[in-house]
Scaffold this motif. Structure first.
Motif, PDB file in Angstrom:
ATOM      1  N   SER A 192       0.825  -1.201   0.000  1.00 20.49           N
ATOM      2  CA  SER A 192       0.000   0.000   0.000  1.00 20.49           C
ATOM      3  C   SER A 192       0.863   1.256   0.000  1.00 20.49           C
ATOM      4  O   SER A 192       0.617   2.202  -0.766  1.00 20.49           O
ATOM      5  CB  SER A 192      -0.928  -0.006   1.222  1.00 20.49           C
ATOM      6  OG  SER A 192      -1.649   1.197   1.318  1.00 20.49           O
ATOM      7  N   MET A 193       1.885   1.286   0.845  1.00 18.50           N
ATOM      8  CA  MET A 193       2.764   2.453   0.902  1.00 18.50           C
ATOM      9  C   MET A 193       3.592   2.596  -0.371  1.00 18.50           C
ATOM     10  O   MET A 193       3.904   3.716  -0.786  1.00 18.50           O
ATOM     11  CB  MET A 193       3.681   2.341   2.129  1.00 18.50           C
ATOM     12  CG  MET A 193       2.949   2.426   3.450  1.00 18.50           C
ATOM     13  SD  MET A 193       1.967   3.940   3.582  1.00 18.50           S
ATOM     14  CE  MET A 193       1.032   3.614   5.073  1.00 18.50           C
ATOM     15  N   SER A 194       3.945   1.483  -1.005  1.00 22.73           N
ATOM     16  CA  SER A 194       4.697   1.551  -2.265  1.00 22.73           C
ATOM     17  C   SER A 194       3.855   2.200  -3.363  1.00 22.73           C
ATOM     18  O   SER A 194       4.331   3.070  -4.097  1.00 22.73           O
ATOM     19  CB  SER A 194       5.142   0.152  -2.691  1.00 22.73           C
ATOM     20  OG  SER A 194       6.018  -0.418  -1.749  1.00 22.73           O
ATOM     21  N   TYR A 195       2.592   1.760  -3.460  1.00 22.44           N
ATOM     22  CA  TYR A 195       1.710   2.385  -4.444  1.00 22.44           C
ATOM     23  C   TYR A 195       1.462   3.861  -4.098  1.00 22.44           C
ATOM     24  O   TYR A 195       1.357   4.717  -4.989  1.00 22.44           O
ATOM     25  CB  TYR A 195       0.384   1.633  -4.514  1.00 22.44           C
ATOM     26  CG  TYR A 195       0.429   0.405  -5.386  1.00 22.44           C
ATOM     27  CD1 TYR A 195       0.461   0.522  -6.772  1.00 22.44           C
ATOM     28  CD2 TYR A 195       0.443  -0.876  -4.834  1.00 22.44           C
ATOM     29  CE1 TYR A 195       0.497  -0.612  -7.583  1.00 22.44           C
ATOM     30  CE2 TYR A 195       0.487  -2.011  -5.632  1.00 22.44           C
ATOM     31  CZ  TYR A 195       0.515  -1.870  -7.005  1.00 22.44           C
ATOM     32  OH  TYR A 195       0.561  -2.986  -7.804  1.00 22.44           O
ATOM     33  N   GLY A 196       1.378   4.161  -2.806  1.00 25.39           N
ATOM     34  CA  GLY A 196       1.199   5.553  -2.395  1.00 25.39           C
ATOM     35  C   GLY A 196       2.390   6.412  -2.768  1.00 25.39           C
ATOM     36  O   GLY A 196       2.231   7.563  -3.196  1.00 25.39           O
ATOM     37  N   ALA A 197       3.605   5.864  -2.612  1.00 23.74           N
ATOM     38  CA  ALA A 197       4.808   6.610  -2.976  1.00 23.74           C
ATOM     39  C   ALA A 197       4.878   6.838  -4.484  1.00 23.74           C
ATOM     40  O   ALA A 197       5.245   7.923  -4.954  1.00 23.74           O
ATOM     41  CB  ALA A 197       6.050   5.869  -2.490  1.00 23.74           C
ATOM     42  N   THR A 198       4.513   5.813  -5.254  1.00 27.32           N
ATOM     43  CA  THR A 198       4.489   5.967  -6.717  1.00 27.32           C
ATOM     44  C   THR A 198       3.464   7.015  -7.134  1.00 27.32           C
ATOM     45  O   THR A 198       3.721   7.837  -8.027  1.00 27.32           O
ATOM     46  CB  THR A 198       4.156   4.625  -7.381  1.00 27.32           C
ATOM     47  OG1 THR A 198       5.100   3.634  -6.973  1.00 27.32           O
ATOM     48  CG2 THR A 198       4.195   4.745  -8.893  1.00 27.32           C
ATOM     49  N   ALA A 199       2.297   6.987  -6.482  1.00 26.67           N
ATOM     50  CA  ALA A 199       1.268   7.984  -6.789  1.00 26.67           C
ATOM     51  C   ALA A 199       1.755   9.395  -6.451  1.00 26.67           C
ATOM     52  O   ALA A 199       1.497  10.338  -7.203  1.00 26.67           O
ATOM     53  CB  ALA A 199      -0.008   7.664  -6.013  1.00 26.67           C
ATOM     54  N   ALA A 200       2.464   9.537  -5.336  1.00 27.56           N
ATOM     55  CA  ALA A 200       2.965  10.859  -4.946  1.00 27.56           C
ATOM     56  C   ALA A 200       3.991  11.385  -5.949  1.00 27.56           C
ATOM     57  O   ALA A 200       4.028  12.587  -6.246  1.00 27.56           O
ATOM     58  CB  ALA A 200       3.581  10.794  -3.550  1.00 27.56           C
TER      59      ALA A 200
END
Length: 432
Positions: A121-129
């Motif tokens: 979840s945090m990996s996808y969040g970092a990519t989105a950011a």
């Protein structure tokens, strides 16, 4: 002689007019300031850094936790145990260290794979950011161009308004002179005065628009207003550039990609929160270095102890707090999914609307260009006819007013086309 020249040059520099020292601001300067100084870009970059560190925080779940601590008693009264050896009860102090140093390592082995879901979840969040930061840079570039063109158009419209007022003032002086000589009437004077009053009001409005448009531009750039003057030209619309442009089958904008990543991140967070009912297993090891004989920190009466084992925790009931967190994660997942759907539904409308608006503005610009040429010729003919005595001053004035309106319409068509092009680029997520 050289010293005299240097002194003169220094004096000229010190007492130079303020306008000569004022800064100029071009489109390239504005874009450079926007990319490095815009609050919106800096906020997006900070959000990207925050998401990156959240990813590091989530990765820490896969690593063992090591803690070190120590306790030293300054004063004490230990608990006692009453023991009867047959001759009467005897009080014995329970053994407790005066000083203890401990080191403990614990490693989570299994939690229903919730740690993998949280990290994902945090990996996808970092990519989105990251994508949101890139989109913010693109968006601020496009918005800066729009605000710069608006400010530049306001300057051009102010020039037209000033020239209009000057022309009407000249006509008013001429009308008064003709009335005094008997060649004109009071009607001619009153007519010009009414037009002049309206033009002066329009001049004040155009001056305000120039100031406000420049301040709006500078505020978005994150710089103070130091009286910067704008330099540059409005882009010339080209209908052929857009006429053959078709809407892509799939618009792959960075902000849409970020929304999709946010949806997946929300789904992974929901999976992690939903596994609160799974028991957690971990292995641990602890080493103690203690002194339960003497109170001195530097005494040599220290012993050591250790323990190694497996730990299991199972959250059977926590007042429904974990269930509420899982429900919140599920709601965030639905919000992210509907945001993506809403954005895609808006695709077709935005593309078609701004394409049609640009083509209309380009056609209007072409028509206004012809109007300006015709109005200039009309002014020339009216002026020549007035000198020859076949036209009146009012007819010359009407021709000049038509020219000013055509010039203002030309500028408005240019800035409308520029705004439509920028909005079209934003709808596609790329420059054309």
């Amino acid at each position: 002689m050289t010293k005299i020249k240097m002194a003169a040059a220094l004096t000229a520099l010190l007492f130079a007019p303020t306008a000569a020292l004022a800064e100029t601001l071009s489109l390239a300067d504005s874009l450079n300031l926007a990319s490095g100084n815009s609050p919106q870009v800096k906020r997006a970059e900070a959000a990207k850094d925050e998401a990156s560190w959240k990813k590091v925080e989530a990765y820490s779940q896969f690593l063992p936790r090591v803690t070190v601590g120590g306790t030293h008693l300054l004063d004490n009264k230990f608990m006692v145990e009453q023991i009867d050896f047959g001759g009467g009860p005897t009080s014995i102090e329970l053994i407790q260290p005066y000083t203890i140093w401990s080191a403990r390592a614990e490693w989570l082995v299994f939690d229903g794979l919730a740690n993998y879901d949280r990290y994902s979840s945090m990996s996808y969040g970092a990519t989105a950011a990251e994508k949101e930061a890139d989109w913010a840079k693109f968006q601020i570039t496009e918005e800066t161009k729009a605000k710069f063109y608006k400010a530049l158009a306001a300057v051009e419209l102010e020039k037209v308004a000033n020239q209009n007022v000057k022309t009407l003032e000249d006509h008013l002086d001429r009308a008064k002179a003709f009335r005094k000589s008997g060649a004109g009437t009071n009607f001619d004077v009153l007519r010009v005065e009414v037009q002049l009053n309206e033009a002066q009001s329009e001049k004040l409005n155009s001056e305000d628009n120039t100031i406000l448009a420049r301040q709006n531009l500078l505020m978005s750039l994150g710089v103070d207003d130091r009286g910067q003057s704008l330099t540059g030209l409005l882009p010339v619309p080209d209908a052929q550039k857009v006429a053959s442009l078709n809407k892509p089958a799939k618009i792959d904008r960075l902000d849409y990609q970020a929304m999709t990543d946010r949806e997946i991140a929300a789904h992974k967070a929901w999976l992690a929160a939903y596994k609160h009912w799974v028991p957690k297993f971990s292995v641990f090891g602890q080493a103690d270095y203690y002194n339960n004989i003497s109170k001195g920190l530097t005494d040599q009466d220290f012993n050591n102890a250790y323990s190694v084992g497996v730990n299991m925790t199972w959250n059977v009931f926590d007042g429904f707090a974990s269930s509420a967190q899982a429900a919140q994660a599920d709601a965030r997942q639905v919000q992210a999914r509907e945001s993506v759907r809403q954005a895609k539904l808006k695709d077709t409308y935005d593309f078609d609307f701004w394409k049609r608006r640009y083509l209309y503005s380009a056609a209007l610009y072409k028509a206004k260009t012809v109007d300006v040429q015709k109005a200039q010729e009309s002014v020339r003919l009216a002026t020549e006819s007035f000198k020859a005595g076949t036209r009146t001053s009012s007819e010359v004035l009407d021709a000049e007013l038509d020219l000013f309106r055509a010039r203002a319409g030309l500028v408005n068509a240019q800035v409308s086309a520029a705004e439509a092009m920028i909005s079209l680029e934003l709808s596609l997520g790329k420059e054309l």
